[in-house]
Design a protein around this motif. Structure first.
Motif, PDB file in Angstrom:
ATOM      1  N   ARG A 173       0.820  -1.218   0.000  1.00 56.72           N
ATOM      2  CA  ARG A 173       0.000   0.000   0.000  1.00 56.72           C
ATOM      3  C   ARG A 173       0.852   1.264   0.000  1.00 56.72           C
ATOM      4  N   SER A 174       2.116   1.145   0.418  1.00 57.80           N
ATOM      5  CA  SER A 174       2.979   2.326   0.497  1.00 57.80           C
ATOM      6  C   SER A 174       3.864   2.496  -0.728  1.00 57.80           C
ATOM      7  N   SER A 175       3.758   1.588  -1.685  1.00 56.87           N
ATOM      8  CA  SER A 175       4.626   1.649  -2.865  1.00 56.87           C
ATOM      9  C   SER A 175       4.399   2.940  -3.650  1.00 56.87           C
ATOM     10  N   PRO A 176       5.497   3.633  -4.023  1.00 62.11           N
ATOM     11  CA  PRO A 176       5.351   4.858  -4.819  1.00 62.11           C
ATOM     12  C   PRO A 176       5.111   4.568  -6.301  1.00 62.11           C
ATOM     13  N   ALA A 177       5.242   3.306  -6.700  1.00 63.80           N
ATOM     14  CA  ALA A 177       5.046   2.944  -8.104  1.00 63.80           C
ATOM     15  C   ALA A 177       3.581   3.102  -8.479  1.00 63.80           C
ATOM     16  N   PRO A 178       3.308   3.441  -9.732  1.00 61.38           N
ATOM     17  CA  PRO A 178       1.902   3.567 -10.186  1.00 61.38           C
ATOM     18  C   PRO A 178       1.147   2.270  -9.919  1.00 61.38           C
ATOM     19  N   ARG A 179      -0.011   2.369  -9.302  1.00 59.14           N
ATOM     20  CA  ARG A 179      -0.773   1.187  -8.919  1.00 59.14           C
ATOM     21  C   ARG A 179      -1.816   0.859  -9.983  1.00 59.14           C
ATOM     22  N   THR A 180      -1.751  -0.354 -10.502  1.00 57.40           N
ATOM     23  CA  THR A 180      -2.703  -0.792 -11.520  1.00 57.40           C
ATOM     24  C   THR A 180      -3.750  -1.745 -10.950  1.00 57.40           C
ATOM     25  N   GLU A 181      -3.595  -2.091  -9.667  1.00 53.98           N
ATOM     26  CA  GLU A 181      -4.520  -3.016  -9.018  1.00 53.98           C
ATOM     27  C   GLU A 181      -4.496  -2.757  -7.518  1.00 53.98           C
ATOM     28  N   PRO A 182      -5.510  -3.205  -6.788  1.00 46.45           N
ATOM     29  CA  PRO A 182      -5.495  -3.041  -5.326  1.00 46.45           C
ATOM     30  C   PRO A 182      -4.267  -3.710  -4.696  1.00 46.45           C
ATOM     31  N   ALA A 183      -3.742  -3.107  -3.630  1.00 47.45           N
ATOM     32  CA  ALA A 183      -2.537  -3.631  -2.990  1.00 47.45           C
ATOM     33  C   ALA A 183      -2.722  -5.060  -2.497  1.00 47.45           C
ATOM     34  N   VAL A 184      -3.944  -5.404  -2.109  1.00 46.61           N
ATOM     35  CA  VAL A 184      -4.181  -6.747  -1.578  1.00 46.61           C
ATOM     36  C   VAL A 184      -3.908  -7.810  -2.632  1.00 46.61           C
ATOM     37  N   PHE A 185      -4.035  -7.458  -3.918  1.00 43.40           N
ATOM     38  CA  PHE A 185      -3.759  -8.429  -4.977  1.00 43.40           C
ATOM     39  C   PHE A 185      -2.276  -8.792  -5.008  1.00 43.40           C
ATOM     40  N   ALA A 186      -1.418  -7.813  -4.719  1.00 44.36           N
ATOM     41  CA  ALA A 186       0.021  -8.088  -4.679  1.00 44.36           C
ATOM     42  C   ALA A 186       0.346  -9.096  -3.586  1.00 44.36           C
ATOM     43  N   VAL A 187      -0.388  -9.015  -2.484  1.00 45.02           N
ATOM     44  CA  VAL A 187      -0.204  -9.963  -1.387  1.00 45.02           C
ATOM     45  C   VAL A 187      -0.707 -11.348  -1.782  1.00 45.02           C
ATOM     46  N   LEU A 188      -1.887 -11.392  -2.385  1.00 44.86           N
ATOM     47  CA  LEU A 188      -2.499 -12.673  -2.734  1.00 44.86           C
ATOM     48  C   LEU A 188      -1.758 -13.390  -3.855  1.00 44.86           C
ATOM     49  N   ARG A 189      -0.944 -12.665  -4.624  1.00 45.73           N
ATOM     50  CA  ARG A 189      -0.189 -13.291  -5.705  1.00 45.73           C
ATOM     51  C   ARG A 189       1.201 -13.709  -5.275  1.00 45.73           C
ATOM     52  N   THR A 190       1.471 -13.703  -3.980  1.00 49.52           N
ATOM     53  CA  THR A 190       2.793 -14.058  -3.479  1.00 49.52           C
ATOM     54  C   THR A 190       2.813 -15.513  -3.021  1.00 49.52           C
ATOM     55  N   PRO A 191       3.581 -16.385  -3.661  1.00 49.19           N
ATOM     56  CA  PRO A 191       3.593 -17.819  -3.348  1.00 49.19           C
ATOM     57  C   PRO A 191       3.892 -18.177  -1.890  1.00 49.19           C
ATOM     58  N   PRO A 192       4.789 -17.458  -1.180  1.00 44.97           N
ATOM     59  CA  PRO A 192       5.061 -17.859   0.207  1.00 44.97           C
ATOM     60  C   PRO A 192       3.817 -17.866   1.099  1.00 44.97           C
ATOM     61  N   LEU A 193       2.836 -17.034   0.777  1.00 47.12           N
ATOM     62  CA  LEU A 193       1.607 -17.009   1.574  1.00 47.12           C
ATOM     63  C   LEU A 193       0.917 -18.368   1.522  1.00 47.12           C
ATOM     64  N   TYR A 194       0.819 -18.935   0.343  1.00 43.27           N
ATOM     65  CA  TYR A 194       0.133 -20.226   0.189  1.00 43.27           C
ATOM     66  C   TYR A 194       0.978 -21.369   0.741  1.00 43.27           C
ATOM     67  N   ALA A 195       2.296 -21.233   0.637  1.00 40.90           N
ATOM     68  CA  ALA A 195       3.171 -22.237   1.239  1.00 40.90           C
ATOM     69  C   ALA A 195       2.996 -22.251   2.754  1.00 40.90           C
ATOM     70  N   THR A 196       2.798 -21.084   3.352  1.00 42.03           N
ATOM     71  CA  THR A 196       2.586 -20.990   4.794  1.00 42.03           C
ATOM     72  C   THR A 196       1.272 -21.649   5.195  1.00 42.03           C
ATOM     73  N   VAL A 197       0.219 -21.356   4.446  1.00 40.82           N
ATOM     74  CA  VAL A 197      -1.092 -21.935   4.755  1.00 40.82           C
ATOM     75  C   VAL A 197      -1.047 -23.453   4.632  1.00 40.82           C
ATOM     76  N   VAL A 198      -0.453 -23.958   3.558  1.00 45.21           N
ATOM     77  CA  VAL A 198      -0.361 -25.403   3.351  1.00 45.21           C
ATOM     78  C   VAL A 198       0.514 -26.042   4.421  1.00 45.21           C
ATOM     79  N   GLY A 199       1.628 -25.391   4.747  1.00 49.57           N
ATOM     80  CA  GLY A 199       2.523 -25.933   5.772  1.00 49.57           C
ATOM     81  C   GLY A 199       1.859 -26.042   7.128  1.00 49.57           C
ATOM     82  N   ILE A 200       1.122 -24.995   7.525  1.00 47.31           N
ATOM     83  CA  ILE A 200       0.409 -25.032   8.798  1.00 47.31           C
ATOM     84  C   ILE A 200      -0.673 -26.106   8.761  1.00 47.31           C
ATOM     85  N   GLY A 201      -1.359 -26.231   7.617  1.00 46.93           N
ATOM     86  CA  GLY A 201      -2.385 -27.258   7.481  1.00 46.93           C
ATOM     87  C   GLY A 201      -1.815 -28.658   7.630  1.00 46.93           C
ATOM     88  N   LEU A 202      -0.674 -28.921   7.012  1.00 43.50           N
ATOM     89  CA  LEU A 202      -0.021 -30.230   7.141  1.00 43.50           C
ATOM     90  C   LEU A 202       0.394 -30.491   8.578  1.00 43.50           C
TER      91      LEU A 202
END
Length: 295
Positions: free
Chosen positions: A143-172
């Motif tokens: 949300r603090s990035s000075p780069a021109p934003r073409t999509e909501p900041a939350v999309f940048a978070v949701l497109r980050t693979p480590p997030l899903y690796a964390t969820v799967v790891g905790i689930g296992l």
């Protein structure tokens, strides 16, 4: 104790190597950014998945996931106070630096002092901590990035693979399941490269200036001081002792997280402040953690 310090040697060597490559003209800032993003999108997910799948989340160590929430929350409050009067890019780095706990740094000290019992406690802490970093902290950076934003900041978070690796790891971990053999071998290949990529990448981004003795140095000092104060307060409030108290204090003594430099590079924030604070705080934390273990 020598084992703890030797475990940190590859990280320090990677930082020096990256810095030397930049000084020699072999690597540029853009190359350091690429290495950090390569780690974020390819190697970090493998490392997280392998680490969290082996975590045993039991009631006996339930205080550590809760401690992760407390440390991150108080770090945010302290960061907002410390960031007053700074421009948005620099202020975001300050906030992230005080929110993120560098559990990877604490690992060799915890292992040397408390063995497998200590490592289990640290892993329980990092399970929740990683999830908070990859959601809350990453969203703050996006949300603090000075780069021109073409999509909501939350999309940048949701497109980050480590997030899903964390969820799967905790689930296992919660299901008591292990990674299949083929997946385990594949993730091991990429996970092994993660520490090297992030250390060399951060080293390339590192440019020692007077700022290291000024704003960056103060940020590193505040990171370690705040961590120790919060960890000690948790220990005293809950009456913890032994491995429980020792592991929390060593986590509190951890330096600025490598992921702060990664997020700064990813979202075009103040990587200069982040990298200098990282290096300065690593040196300080090494002295403090060594003293804690010997004491």
């Amino acid at each position: 104790m020598l084992a703890s310090l030797s475990a940190l040697a590859p990280v320090l060597a990677g930082l020096v190597c990256g810095w030397w490559l930049r000084q020699a003209g072999v690597a540029r800032e853009a190359d350091g950014r690429f290495l950090l993003l390569l780690n974020l999108y390819v190697c970090m997910p493998a490392l997280i998945l392998r680490s969290l799948a082996d975590v045993e989340l039991t009631r006996e160590i339930a205080v550590f996931p809760l401690a992760a929430v407390v440390m991150v929350a108080l770090g945010y409050v302290a960061g907002r106070v410390a960031a007053r009067g700074r421009d948005r890019s620099e202020a975001t780095v300050v906030v992230m630096s005080l929110m993120v706990v560098n559990a990877a740094f604490a690992l060799p000290f915890v292992a040397a002092a408390y063995g497998a019992a200590g490592v289990a406690r640290l892993a329980a802490f990092d399970a929740v901590h990683s999830l908070l970093v990859l959601t809350v902290v990453h969203l703050i950076a996006a949300r603090s990035s000075p780069a021109p934003r073409t999509e909501p900041a939350v999309f940048a978070v949701l497109r980050t693979p480590p997030l899903y690796a964390t969820v799967v790891g905790i689930g296992l971990s919660l299901a008591g399941r292990e990674l299949p053999g083929a997946v385990d071998d594949l993730t091991a290949f990429f996970a092994a490269a993660s520490p090297m990529l992030v250390a060399v990448g951060a080293g390339v981004m590192f440019r020692p200036t007077r700022r290291l003795l000024g704003a960056a140095g103060r940020l590193g000092l505040v990171r370690v001081t705040l961590g120790l104060v919060v960890a000690t307060a948790i220990v005293l409030a809950l009456g913890l002792d032994g491995a429980d108290a020792g592991v929390l204090v060593l986590l509190g003594a951890a330096p600025v997280g490598f992921v702060v430099v990664t997020f700064s590079a990813r979202h075009e924030l103040d990587t200069d402040l982040a990298s200098q604070a990282l290096v300065g705080s690593i040196l300080l934390s090494t002295l403090v953690a060594t003293g804690i273990v010997l004491w």
